[in-house]
Motif scaffolding. Structure first.
Motif, PDB file in Angstrom:
ATOM      1  N   GLU A  25      -2.984   6.046   5.232  1.00 33.94           N
ATOM      2  CA  GLU A  25      -2.996   5.273   3.993  1.00 33.94           C
ATOM      3  C   GLU A  25      -3.552   6.128   2.866  1.00 33.94           C
ATOM      4  N   TRP A  58       1.592   4.936   1.745  1.00 36.13           N
ATOM      5  CA  TRP A  58       1.380   5.621   3.015  1.00 36.13           C
ATOM      6  C   TRP A  58       1.990   7.012   2.934  1.00 36.13           C
ATOM      7  N   LYS A  68       0.849  -1.182   0.000  1.00 35.20           N
ATOM      8  CA  LYS A  68       0.000   0.000   0.000  1.00 35.20           C
ATOM      9  C   LYS A  68       0.891   1.240   0.000  1.00 35.20           C
TER      10      LYS A  68
END
Length: 86
Positions: free
Chosen positions: A69, A4, A2
């Motif tokens: 996120e 961030w 992901k």
């Protein structure tokens, strides 16, 4: 993986980072990469640092870092712009 966004929560000056976008599995890994410490990312081991921190200005104890996120949802526009010139 992901994306961030890790930002400083205190003041900053020249020659310091105020925000970075990191690719990591989770929030803790993102903070470890940015704030460093004894368990910092081994991929950064070849980069010389004065105090074991890959991103100058972020504290080892993570006390001045905020992480969130990033998603692809939301309005069109800049995700992050960081301008700290002297």
């Amino acid at each position: 993986m992901k994306l961030w966004l890790v930002t400083r929560t205190d003041g900053w000056g020249y020659e310091k980072y105020d925000a970075v976008v990191i690719r990591a599995e989770n929030e803790d890994e993102a903070l470890r990469i940015v704030c460093g410490g004894p368990n910092r990312d081994p991929a950064l081991a070849s980069i010389p640092f004065f105090d074991d921190r890959p991103f100058a200005g972020f504290r080892l104890d993570r006390s001045n870092a905020k992480v969130e996120e990033l998603t692809s949802e939301g309005p069109a526009g800049m995700v992050i712009g960081s301008f700290c010139a002297g």
